[in-house]
Design a protein around this motif. Structure first.
Motif, PDB file in Angstrom:
ATOM      1  N   HIS A 298       0.825  -1.207   0.000  1.00 22.16           N
ATOM      2  CA  HIS A 298       0.000   0.000   0.000  1.00 22.16           C
ATOM      3  C   HIS A 298       0.861   1.260   0.000  1.00 22.16           C
ATOM      4  N   LYS A 299       2.174   1.106   0.048  1.00 25.24           N
ATOM      5  CA  LYS A 299       3.062   2.253   0.236  1.00 25.24           C
ATOM      6  C   LYS A 299       3.409   2.943  -1.080  1.00 25.24           C
ATOM      7  N   GLU A 300       3.917   4.170  -0.941  1.00 23.34           N
ATOM      8  CA  GLU A 300       4.440   4.921  -2.076  1.00 23.34           C
ATOM      9  C   GLU A 300       5.770   5.535  -1.677  1.00 23.34           C
ATOM     10  N   SER A 301       6.680   5.625  -2.651  1.00 20.80           N
ATOM     11  CA  SER A 301       7.991   6.186  -2.374  1.00 20.80           C
ATOM     12  C   SER A 301       7.929   7.702  -2.257  1.00 20.80           C
ATOM     13  N   GLN A 302       8.843   8.245  -1.471  1.00 24.41           N
ATOM     14  CA  GLN A 302       9.017   9.683  -1.445  1.00 24.41           C
ATOM     15  C   GLN A 302       9.586  10.135  -2.782  1.00 24.41           C
ATOM     16  N   PRO A 303       9.346  11.390  -3.167  1.00 24.87           N
ATOM     17  CA  PRO A 303       9.878  11.889  -4.449  1.00 24.87           C
ATOM     18  C   PRO A 303      11.381  11.683  -4.546  1.00 24.87           C
ATOM     19  N   GLY A 304      11.811  11.260  -5.708  1.00 27.43           N
ATOM     20  CA  GLY A 304      13.231  11.010  -5.934  1.00 27.43           C
ATOM     21  C   GLY A 304      13.435  10.442  -7.310  1.00 27.43           C
ATOM     22  N   PRO A 305      14.677  10.246  -7.729  1.00 30.10           N
ATOM     23  CA  PRO A 305      14.958   9.785  -9.101  1.00 30.10           C
ATOM     24  C   PRO A 305      14.420   8.400  -9.405  1.00 30.10           C
ATOM     25  N   ARG A 306      14.194   7.577  -8.393  1.00 29.30           N
ATOM     26  CA  ARG A 306      13.707   6.225  -8.655  1.00 29.30           C
ATOM     27  C   ARG A 306      12.301   6.001  -8.119  1.00 29.30           C
TER      28      ARG A 306
END
Length: 328
Positions: A298-306
Motif C-alpha cells: 500500500h506504500k508509495e515512495s518519497q519523491p526522488g529519481p527512482r
C-alpha cells in the motif's frame, strides 16, 4: 504428485543485513526501517528475509531427511529444525504488539477478513496465532475464536491483550488439535513458512473442519519473496526496478539467525515451497481450492529519481499469496 526438481545450490555473497517482521515488511532498495515510507536510492540487490523477524542467515539446507525419522519426530511432537518462536517471543511481541505492524494493519488483516468472510457466531481456529493479532480481529467480527501457537510465551502475551468476545488461547503444536471440537473455519496467517510438517498440520485441520468449512493460508509470496533467493535491482538504461529470482522450484529449509552479531543468538527456520508444492499439500489433505488472491504493498515512495520505478514495481510484484481452502 511428481516432486519438484532439485538443483545444486550455489550461494552468492551475503547482501546487506536488514531486520524484518513476521509478515516480512516490504523492502525496496534504500528503504528505511519498517513503519516509515521508502526513499529512492542507488543501492541495489537488497535481500528479503523470510517470515517473522529475521536477520543474518546460515547456509540454506535442502529438505531431504529420512522418512522414518521424520515420522518418529512427528509422533514425538518434535522438529528437526527447531521451529518454535519461544526464545524470540519477547522481542517479537515488542515489534508486533497488540495490533500488528503497519503492513499487517493495512494489507494482511483486511485482505484475510475479506477472503475468509467470517460470520458472526462461527467457530474459527487460528493456527500459529502468535500473540493473537488476527485472532482478535476475528473476535471483533463476532466469531468464537480458538488461537493455537507452539510458543507458550506468545500465548501468554496474547492473553494480556483484551478483546470481546474473549479468545481461547492454547499453547500447543498446530497438529495437536483433534480434541478441540469442530470448526466452521480455520486460518494460518503468515506462519505456514514456519511449519516444517505442513502436510500433518493440514490433515489435522481438515479433520476438525465441518463439511464445507473454510481454511485460509496467507504466505509471503512463494514466487517473489524467498529468503536469500530474491532481491531488488535497478536497470539504469530502462529506469526499471526489477525482481531477481535465483531459485523457486526447489523445496528449501533456511536456518535464520535472529540476532546477527550476537554469539548466543537463537535460530529459527523458514521453509520455502513452490506453488505446486503448497497446493499439492492442501489437495493431499482432502481440501479443494476455493479462492486465490495476491496482495500488494500500500506504500508509495518519497519523491526522488527512482520513485516512479519503485511505485511501478510495487504494483507488479505482490507481497503475499492468499489461498482459501474448502473441505469437501
Amino acid at each position: 504428485m511428481p516432486q519438484p526438481p532439485r538443483r545444486p545450490f550455489r550461494p552468492r555473497p551475503s547482501p546487506p543485513r536488514e531486520p524484518g517482521s513476521r509478515e516480512q515488511g516490504e523492502r525496496q532498495p534504500g528503504q528505511r526501517e519498517q513503519g516509515s515510507r521508502p526513499q529512492s536510492s542507488s543501492e541495489q540487490g537488497r535481500r528479503e528475509y523470510g517470515n517473522r523477524p529475521q536477520g543474518n542467515r546460515e547456509p540454506v539446507k535442502r529438505e531431504f531427511g529420512n522418512r522414518a525419522q521424520r515420522k518418529l519426530n512427528r509422533a514425538q511432537g518434535g522438529h528437526t529444525h527447531g521451529t518454535s518462536w519461544e526464545k524470540s517471543a519477547d522481542w517479537y511481541d515488542g515489534i508486533i504488539g497488540e495490533r500488528g505492524s503497519e503492513l499487517y494493519q493495512a494489507v494482511v488483516i483486511p485482505g484475510a477478513l475479506n477472503l475468509l468472510a467470517p460470520k458472526r457466531g462461527e467457530r474459527v481456529l487460528d493456527l500459529g496465532c502468535g500473540q493473537g493479532v488476527f485472532s482478535r480481529a476475528l473476535a471483533q467480527a463476532g466469531c468464537q475464536v480458538t488461537g493455537v501457537d507452539a510458543a507458550p510465551t506468545l500465548i501468554q502475551k496474547a492473553r494480556t491483550y483484551p478483546v470481546k468476545p474473549p479468545v481461547r488461547y492454547l499453547a500447543r503444536d498446530a497438529a495437536q488439535i483433534e480434541d478441540l471440537g469442530e470448526f466452521d473455519a480455520a486460518s494460518a496467517i503468515l506462519c505456514v513458512q514456519n511449519m516444517e510438517h505442513l502436510d500433518v498440520v493440514s490433515a489435522a485441520a481438515a479433520k476438525v473442519l465441518k463439511p464445507g468449512g473454510r481454511m485460509l493460508w496467507v504466505v509471503n509470496h512463494p514466487a517473489f519473496r524467498i529468503p536469500r533467493q530474491t532481491s531488488w535491482g535497478n536497470d539504469e538504461a530502462t529506469k526499471i526496478q526489477y525482481r531477481r529470482i535465483d531459485a523457486y522450484s526447489s523445496t528449501l529449509s533456511i536456518p535464520i539467525i535472529m540476532h546477527p552479531g550476537r554469539p548466543d543468538s537463537e535460530t529459527t527456520t523458514s521453509f520455502h515451497r513452490s506453488l505446486q508444492t503448497l497446493t499439492g499439500t492442501g489437495f493431499g489433505a482432502g481440501l479443494r481450492l476455493a479462492g486465490i488472491e495476491e496482495w500488494y504493498s500500500h506504500k508509495e515512495s518519497q519523491p526522488g529519481p527512482r520513485a516512479k520505478a519503485e511505485n511501478r514495481a510495487r504494483k507488479e510484484f505482490p507481497l503475499f499469496l492468499a489461498l482459501l481452502w474448502e473441505k469437501r
